[in-house]
Design an enzyme around this catalytic site. Structure first.
Site, PDB file in Angstrom:
ATOM      1  CB  CYS A  44      34.714   3.963  31.890  1.00  0.00           C
ATOM      2  SG  CYS A  44      36.027   3.565  30.738  1.00  0.00           S
TER       3      CYS A  44
ATOM      4  CD  GLU B  74      41.857   0.764  34.120  1.00  0.00           C
ATOM      5  OE1 GLU B  74      41.212   1.584  33.436  1.00  0.00           O
ATOM      6  OE2 GLU B  74      43.038   0.966  34.499  1.00  0.00           O
TER       7      GLU B  74
END
Lengths: 531, 480
Positions: free
Chosen positions: B246, B211
């Site tokens: 993110c 991720e």
């Protein structure tokens, strides 16, 4: 050139090097004939025929694949369907040539070639054509009330430009089955067939461009050097079918561009043979064991039965029946595929050279180094567990039988070893079946048959642990080469003030309730009515 | 007592092999334990988040605690369903047979977490790994040390510490952990370390979920409710750990004509959210540490962008605080446009026509999320078709991660693999194919010695022709 590591090389842990001078006589003769034929072949330019593609040619072709994908050409369903239909036409029109290539490379009888490769591919391409609309359709998913008004979907999209490394033992099937999935998912594809099955590689290179869109699907031939060059590039996905040692090299090379990979490896697939009740069923079971060991590319298959586990007291019955059935099924050597090349032949005969192993041979064992067809179906009884034949994937027509005191002991035996691609068991016992499923781990489990799970495209096909990761066949092929994009659409209509700073305790309380989808409490808090 | 790392991994392996993590009751008990921890230890958790990041209590609740709790509840509710084998149709050509897909745990899972959402990004993957029946080692980020030691202290009190372990440490310890053999590795962080993780994974042929991040673009059309759009952009950017997320909007693309209006709206919203002096607002997280502060300062002070600041720019190095800062039309080759910002700096790029934004986004690496604000559904559809990203959101930012029915993960440079909801369970499971055949219907046609009649029947079977299938089952061709 030096002795580079064979990227599409054999399944086996030993470092085996490849060099063009090691071709056996038979193979050299064949390559002469093929070279002569290809002089008169159409379309392809000189640098792209036959042996390894030159580096600049490779670069140019990869650039073209990327440009084709960026142009959006491979996205419409109509394009994908036309490619699948093209593939079906190829398999129908060129069936004889395909049989010939598979016979040249591996000595496969046409029935085996059809049953295991051409036929399976036809089935898969037809299924993909039927299902592609369903696979490519966005899937609506639930949205919590708190997000109202909103809609959410999971939208499959192609990854982009993908690379498929195929293997030599099912050189057509292991190239085209993933290709079906990659195309159905809307990608541009580079296919790198194994140089150890050169006739099939040539067959693919000559025909893929004819029957499919040559700007979007390219066959790139060559050995390890070409493989390495390919891995220098950025791919949106790489599928590698082969051995763990080379898989590590591919995966390490993929790190450079963070390329996602899928690995289809192998392992030692055990067959647990319980005392099956009734003569007919026992015979059927033995038929199926022979089919799964010797009739599938002479045991050179990732899902072939590698060895058998059987109870001591039952072993003699099994062995007797194996011998007699073998005599009927494989009366002469052209009923069985041949060993792919001299190097593998050497590897297999070395397995038998170990004196303790040689002493355990009960049947067969004969081989003639000058004849790649000459390894007889061989049965061994209890070779030492630390011998190479019991620690490496055999990938050949040698079947060790290991006896255990109770059949349940097989489970511990299998658990103590790396996870294989498949576990097989012939048994009537429901408790034993349950224990095998729950206590062993493998890519798949099949009861009372073997290898056939390969053709069931509602089942995902792939390994776990040392046998690999990533699954394909059927819709799983489509998914392997797709990205599932989450898409959420919101409107401006309803605006939840409590989302924004400045914060206070009441906002926090309301958000707690919303996140638990506890709308009643939310309303109370919103209205200022606390507990 | 802190056991040695090797001993810890060995215990995990032994416990998994003994089957301790398999029963549904055990998994449910662990999930309830995590839920209890998130409920009973709220104050301690909020304190740690404030110590590590200056995270406002609301963000701690909404972005971390609430999400962990709903993740546990969702897994608890669906666990039995997820664990159940799924029957699949077995083809007629294999008659008689039945087939199913049985999920099984992979074994030992290593979760490496990040510093920006140190509770969420540690426990959310762990929840998935537990639900799938694995043994788990969690390596919290050393960039959030208060949370790391809180997890190491608390987790064993609430869950089975023999099968779920927290292993703290920095680069050295993480490298040593990566050299062990795992059955799956789950990494959240940046692509540089992502490459290190993938290299280690390659040694043991271990599958990994990565991720990562990227520059999440926000395209703003003129056909919007401007005030709401500005609020949602601001909430997604500065309301998410002050841009250190993110999926935080990284930069905006809008038309030259619309930019002034958008900028005005953003300024108004920012003043409403954070007051006239944002450095004094308690509702803004600080920058995590001096190193990142230096990095962001460098991005702001670069010669070609420092004169493009149109709002904000205030900073306090002592407090590690940077105010929401907006830039207008920075050059594409500036550092701020080349790397993921991960901070409270927001460049606005302008184009002539809004469609030009597509080409600009496609010239960059695929991001974790792409956002578009517009009422124009045609533009939305074009955007959806033309842009590839982990996830996509129209008319809002960030919130798609709260929907457990949407897979959350990247594509290309933003990562591989996905989780949340059932996707978490799947990420840590192996889908084992199980086929059960009967002995009846023995098809002689499949065996050697091969013959033309056998081949004909095989062809018919594989093409799905019923007549040939019946012949096959009845044992044709007779004789050999």
């Amino acid at each position: 050139m030096g002795a580079p590591v064979a990227i599409n090389g054999p399944i086996g842990e030993r470092a085996i090097t490849c060099s063009h001078s090691q071709w056996s006589t038979g193979a050299a003769e064949q390559s002469e004939r093929v070279r002569a034929e290809s002089m008169g072949s159409m379309v392809a330019s000189v640098e792209e025929i036959g042996a390894a593609a030159a580096p600049q040619a490779v670069e140019r072709r990869l650039g073209e694949l990327r440009a084709t994908f960026e142009s959006g050409r491979t996205r419409p369903l109509s394009w994908r369907q036309s490619q699948l239909r093209g593939l079906l036409r190829l398999l129908a029109d060129k069936e004889e040539e395909a049989f010939r290539a598979l016979h040249d490379d591996l000595g496969k009888h046409r029935a085996e070639a059809y049953r295991d490769e051409v036929g399976v591919l036809t089935k898969s391409a037809n299924a993909a054509l039927r299902e592609i609309g369903k696979w490519a359709a966005p899937e609506k998913v639930w949205v919590p009330l708190v997000a109202f008004p909103a809609s959410a979907q999971v939208v499959p999209e192609p990854l982009g430009v993908v690379l498929i490394f195929s293997c030599w033992n099912f050189p057509l099937g292991l190239s085209l089955e993933p290709l079906i999935g990659a195309i159905a998912a809307g990608n541009a594809v580079a296919l790198k067939p194994s140089e150890l099955a050169p006739a099939t590689a040539r067959f693919l290179e000559e025909n893929i461009g004819e029957y499919l869109d040559a700007t979007a699907v390219k066959v790139i031939q060559g050995g390890p050097a070409v493989g390495e060059q390919l891995m220098e590039h950025r791919w949106d996905k790489v599928l590698f079918t082969g051995c763990p040692r080379v898989a590590r090299v591919v995966m390490a090379a993929a790190v450079k561009h963070l390329t996602p990979v899928a690995l289809e490896l192998g392992g030692k697939c055990p067959c647990i043979f319980d005392a099956v009740a009734g003569r007919r069923n026992l015979q059927t079971s033995v038929n199926r064991v022979i089919f799964a060991k010797w009739s599938s590319c002479a045991g050179q298959a990732c899902i072939a039965i590698d060895y058998v586990l059987v109870e001591e007291r039952f072993a003699p019955t099994l062995i007797k029946l194996l011998k007699s059935t073998l005599k009927r099924f494989i009366a002469d050597s052209d009923q069985m595929a041949r060993i792919v090349n001299g190097r593998h032949f050497q590897r297999l005969s070395n397995l038998l050279k170990d004196p303790a192993v040689a002493a355990s041979i009960l049947h067969g064992g004969g081989l003639d180094a000058k004849n790649l067809r000459s390894i007889e179906p061989t049965i061994l009884l209890n070779p030492p567990l630390d011998s190479a034949i019991m620690t490496e994937e055999i990938f050949g027509p040698l079947l060790p039988i290991i006896t255990v005191k109770k059949i349940e002991d097989s489970i511990a035996f299998v658990r103590a070893r790396p996870k294989p691609l498949a576990v097989y068991a012939f048994t009537d016992s429901a408790p034993l079946k349950r224990r095998i499923v729950e206590e062993t781990s493998s890519g798949s489990v099949t009861f009372n048959d073997a290898v056939v799970q390969f053709g069931v495209d509602t089942l995902p096909f792939g390994g776990v642990g040392q046998s690999g990761f990533g699954q394909y066949h059927g819709k799983y092929s489509f998914e392997m080469f797709s990205h599932k994009k989450a898409v959420l659409r919101r409107g401006f209509l309803v605006e939840a003030m409590l989302r924004y700073p400045p914060w206070d305790e009441q906002k926090i309380a309301m958000m707690r309730h919303l996140f638990r989808y506890d709308y009643v409490r939310f309303i109370f808090t919103f209205l200022g009515l606390r507990r | 007592m802190v056991e040695s790392r090797a001993a810890a991994v060995q215990e995990l392996r032994a416990r998994f092999a003994a089957g301790q993590t398999r029963p549904a009751e055990w998994r449910a008990a662990q999930l309830r334990g995590v839920l209890r921890m998130a409920t009973e230890m709220e104050a301690e958790i909020c304190d740690a988040l404030h110590a590590d990041l200056g995270k406002p209590k609301t963000e701690a609740h909404v972005h971390e605690l609430s999400l962990i709790k709903s993740s546990c509840l969702f897994a608890l509710k669906n666990l039995k369903k997820w664990m159940k084998p799924q029957k699949v149709p077995a083809k007629l050509m294999n008659f008689p047979s039945t087939a199913r897909i049985t999920p099984e745990p992979l074994g030992l899972v290593l979760v490496i977490s990040a510093w920006n959402y140190p509770l969420l990004l540690s426990l959310d993957p762990v929840i998935g790994a537990i639900a799938a029946g694995n043994a788990v080692a969690l390596k919290p980020s050393e960039g959030a040390p208060a949370m790391s030691s809180l997890l190491a202290e608390l987790l064993p009190r609430f869950v089975d510490g023999t099968c779920i372990k927290v292993i703290e440490g920095g680069v050295k310890e993480t490298t040593a952990l990566l050299n062990q053999k795992w059955d799956k590795i789950f990494y959240t962080g940046n692509s540089r370390v992502g490459r290190v993780v993938m290299t280690a994974a390659a040694k043991h042929l271990t599958p990994a979920v990565l991720e990562l991040g990227g520059k999440c673009p926000v395209v703003v059309d003129s056909n919007v409710d401007l005030h709401i759009a500005a609020k949602r952009i601001a909430a997604g950017k500065w309301g998410c750990n002050n841009g250190q997320a993110c999926i935080a909007p990284d930069f905006i693309i809008t038309t030259q004509a619309f930019a002034p209006k958008l900028l005005e709206s953003l300024k108004k919203v920012l003043e409403k959210f954070y007051g006239k002096d944002p450095l004094l607002s308690a509702d803004l997280s600080r920058v995590v540490n001096a190193s990142h502060f230096g990095r962001l300062k460098g991005l702001m002070d670069e010669e070609m962008v420092s004169d493009k600041i149109v709002f904000g720019g205030q900073r306090d190095e002592q407090q590690l605080k940077i105010a929401p800062t907006i830039f207008l039309d920075v050059p594409l080759d500036s550092a701020i446009m080349k790397e993921e910002i991960f901070g409270p700096l927001l460049p606005i790029l302008t184009v002539d026509k809004i469609h030009e934004s597509f080409g600009l986004i496609n010239s960059m690496a695929k991001p974790l999320a792409a956002y578009l604000f517009t009422r124009d559904s045609e533009l939305q559809n074009q955007f959806e078709g033309a842009i590839s990203a982990g996830g996509m959101l129209f008319n809002d930012t960030s919130i798609h991660l709260t929907n457990p029915y949407l897979p959350f993960g990247g594509v290309g440079e933003s990562g591989t693999g996905a989780y949340h909801g059932k996707f978490s369970f799947d990420a840590f499971s192996h889908r084992k194919a199980v086929m059960n055949r009967g002995f009846a219907g023995e098809a002689r046609a499949r065996y050697p010695p091969y013959s033309a009649p056998k081949l004909k029947i095989l062809k018919g079977v594989l093409e799905g022709k019923l007549g040939d299938m019946i012949q096959a089952i009845l044992g044709f061709p007779r004789g050999k």
